[in-house]
Scaffold this motif. Structure first.
Motif, PDB file in Angstrom:
ATOM      1  N   TYR A 109       0.439  -1.588   0.416  1.00 23.35           N
ATOM      2  CA  TYR A 109       0.298   0.096   0.053  1.00 23.35           C
ATOM      3  C   TYR A 109       0.892   1.586   0.139  1.00 23.35           C
ATOM      4  O   TYR A 109       2.131   1.467   0.878  1.00 23.35           O
ATOM      5  CB  TYR A 109      -0.988   0.118   1.630  1.00 23.35           C
ATOM      6  CG  TYR A 109      -2.038  -1.163   1.263  1.00 23.35           C
ATOM      7  CD1 TYR A 109      -3.008  -1.289   1.297  1.00 23.35           C
ATOM      8  CD2 TYR A 109      -1.041  -2.208   2.346  1.00 23.35           C
ATOM      9  CE1 TYR A 109      -3.883  -2.321   0.695  1.00 23.35           C
ATOM     10  CE2 TYR A 109      -2.747  -3.361   2.365  1.00 23.35           C
ATOM     11  CZ  TYR A 109      -3.206  -3.195   1.873  1.00 23.35           C
ATOM     12  OH  TYR A 109      -4.446  -4.446   1.186  1.00 23.35           O
ATOM     13  N   ALA A 110       0.238   1.714  -0.835  1.00 24.45           N
ATOM     14  CA  ALA A 110       1.359   3.190  -0.733  1.00 24.45           C
ATOM     15  C   ALA A 110      -0.093   4.411  -0.346  1.00 24.45           C
ATOM     16  O   ALA A 110      -1.134   4.393  -1.119  1.00 24.45           O
ATOM     17  CB  ALA A 110       1.721   3.730  -1.951  1.00 24.45           C
ATOM     18  N   LEU A 111       0.507   4.968   0.524  1.00 26.64           N
ATOM     19  CA  LEU A 111      -1.255   6.242   1.140  1.00 26.64           C
ATOM     20  C   LEU A 111      -0.498   7.726   0.709  1.00 26.64           C
ATOM     21  O   LEU A 111       1.246   8.229   1.507  1.00 26.64           O
ATOM     22  CB  LEU A 111      -1.346   5.986   2.991  1.00 26.64           C
ATOM     23  CG  LEU A 111      -1.433   4.438   3.247  1.00 26.64           C
ATOM     24  CD1 LEU A 111      -1.482   4.344   4.517  1.00 26.64           C
ATOM     25  CD2 LEU A 111      -2.838   4.101   2.113  1.00 26.64           C
ATOM     26  N   ASN A 112      -1.255   8.410   0.641  1.00 25.14           N
ATOM     27  CA  ASN A 112      -0.753   9.698  -0.207  1.00 25.14           C
ATOM     28  C   ASN A 112      -1.973  10.995   0.421  1.00 25.14           C
ATOM     29  O   ASN A 112      -2.577  11.079   0.029  1.00 25.14           O
ATOM     30  CB  ASN A 112      -0.425  10.304  -1.560  1.00 25.14           C
ATOM     31  CG  ASN A 112      -0.925  10.465  -2.050  1.00 25.14           C
ATOM     32  OD1 ASN A 112       0.806  12.001  -1.535  1.00 25.14           O
ATOM     33  ND2 ASN A 112      -1.049  12.113  -3.292  1.00 25.14           N
ATOM     34  N   VAL A 113      -0.535  11.581   1.945  1.00 22.49           N
ATOM     35  CA  VAL A 113      -2.016  12.215   2.395  1.00 22.49           C
ATOM     36  C   VAL A 113      -1.614  14.068   1.778  1.00 22.49           C
ATOM     37  O   VAL A 113      -0.319  14.359   1.347  1.00 22.49           O
ATOM     38  CB  VAL A 113      -0.668  12.345   4.262  1.00 22.49           C
ATOM     39  CG1 VAL A 113      -1.640  13.259   5.195  1.00 22.49           C
ATOM     40  CG2 VAL A 113      -0.580  10.691   4.643  1.00 22.49           C
ATOM     41  N   VAL A 114      -3.082  13.904   1.542  1.00 19.83           N
ATOM     42  CA  VAL A 114      -2.923  15.492   1.052  1.00 19.83           C
ATOM     43  C   VAL A 114      -3.188  16.463   1.670  1.00 19.83           C
ATOM     44  O   VAL A 114      -4.172  16.496   2.383  1.00 19.83           O
ATOM     45  CB  VAL A 114      -3.468  14.761  -0.564  1.00 19.83           C
ATOM     46  CG1 VAL A 114      -4.375  16.834  -1.077  1.00 19.83           C
ATOM     47  CG2 VAL A 114      -3.290  13.426  -1.020  1.00 19.83           C
ATOM     48  N   VAL A 115      -2.886  17.803   1.600  1.00 20.63           N
ATOM     49  CA  VAL A 115      -3.108  18.843   2.354  1.00 20.63           C
ATOM     50  C   VAL A 115      -2.544  20.208   1.209  1.00 20.63           C
ATOM     51  O   VAL A 115      -1.488  20.181   0.663  1.00 20.63           O
ATOM     52  CB  VAL A 115      -2.201  19.247   3.634  1.00 20.63           C
ATOM     53  CG1 VAL A 115      -2.885  20.525   4.179  1.00 20.63           C
ATOM     54  CG2 VAL A 115      -2.031  18.581   4.574  1.00 20.63           C
ATOM     55  N   GLU A 116      -2.929  21.569   1.009  1.00 24.89           N
ATOM     56  CA  GLU A 116      -2.873  22.529   0.412  1.00 24.89           C
ATOM     57  C   GLU A 116      -1.220  22.759   1.127  1.00 24.89           C
ATOM     58  O   GLU A 116      -1.478  22.604   2.259  1.00 24.89           O
ATOM     59  CB  GLU A 116      -3.893  23.668  -0.049  1.00 24.89           C
ATOM     60  CG  GLU A 116      -5.223  22.602  -0.628  1.00 24.89           C
ATOM     61  CD  GLU A 116      -6.005  23.959  -0.244  1.00 24.89           C
ATOM     62  OE1 GLU A 116      -5.474  25.116  -0.203  1.00 24.89           O
ATOM     63  OE2 GLU A 116      -7.002  23.197   0.157  1.00 24.89           O
TER      64      GLU A 116
END
Ligand code: AP5
Length: 214
Positions: A109-116
């Motif tokens: 699994y690759a978990l991409n944490v997204v924030v501006e």
């Protein structure tokens, strides 16, 4: 379970990784934490890494890759692990894929944490962390129960040296240039999932846990 956390500096990789590590009983391996521990203990690796980290630059691959490959070969990684802060470049990702493949394994699994980006710059000013157990807090969004003190071990919290605004901006620009391409690298492998770095932490962990456990 083998998980890699992706996302910009300050997106929340460490916050989520530590909760997932507890939930699944697998080690949370943060290259940033390993380097900071070496700096604290004034080791040769720490002295070399410090000059890059203080400027917001990446530590060279030759100081980073073997360290991670050795760590994931330890006994406590047999059930899996969560990598936080590694890989950070395509050559690091390729080295990891090769090392796992030599053992007949692959990343799951690759978990991409997204924030501006704009939110990140503001957020870093409020981050505090525990130099003893590594717990992460935020003055406004995730404050400790007692001001300035770690909930878990009672140690006074500190602010990271690389969290000043100009260094954060440098780290973000290096992220976009060198680390962001990893999203496509893992997307092509069909193992990429997104996480919101802006959501309620516990709810977002439960949501992703359902995906991981499906
Ligand atoms: P590293 O320690 O890995 O730093 P980073 O990737 O820049 O990430 P951070 O630890 O700053 O942030 P994070 O995403 O974990 O966010 P956090 O959970 O703390 O690396 C530091 C340096 O080491 C690098 O610059 C480089 O020099 C070197 N290095 C490390 N690995 C390397 C590698 N592989 N190759 C080369 N060099 C390497 O959260 C941030 C804040 O937000 C906290 O205050 C938290 O409380 C808050 N927060 C988190 N989630 C939420 C949420 N959902 N809502 C509200 N607030 C939240």
């Amino acid at each position: 379970m083998k998980i890699v956390m992706l996302g910009a500096p300050g997106a929340g990789k460490g916050t989520y990784a530590s909760r997932l590590s507890k939930r699944y009983g697998i080690p949370h391996i943060s290259t940033g934490d390993i380097f900071r521990e070496n700096i604290k203990n004034n080791t040769e690796l720490g002295q070399k890494a410090k000059k890059y980290m203080d400027e917001g630059l990446l530590v060279p691959d030759e100081l980073t890759c073997d360290l991670v490959m050795d760590r994931i070969s330890e006994d406590d990684c047999k059930k899996g692990f969560i990598l936080d802060g590694f890989p950070r470049t395509i050559p690091q990702a390729e080295a990891l894929t090769e090392a796992l493949s030599a053992r007949g394994e692959k990343m799951e699994y690759a978990l991409n944490v997204v924030v501006e980006d704009e939110k990140i710059v503001k957020r870093m000013a409020g981050r505090r962390s525990c130099p003893n157990c590594g717990a992460i807090y935020h003055l406004v969004t995730l404050p400790p129960k007692k001001e300035g003190i770690c909930d878990k071990c009672g140690t006074p919290l500190v602010q990271r040296a690389d969290d000043k605004e100009e260094t954060v901006l440098k780290r973000l620009s290096i992220y976009h240039e060198q680390t962001e391409p990893l999203i496509e690298y893992y997307n092509k492998q069909g193992i990429l999932h997104e996480m919101s770095g802006d959501a309620d932490v516990d709810k977002e962990v439960l949501r992703i846990a359902k995906v991981l456990e499906a």
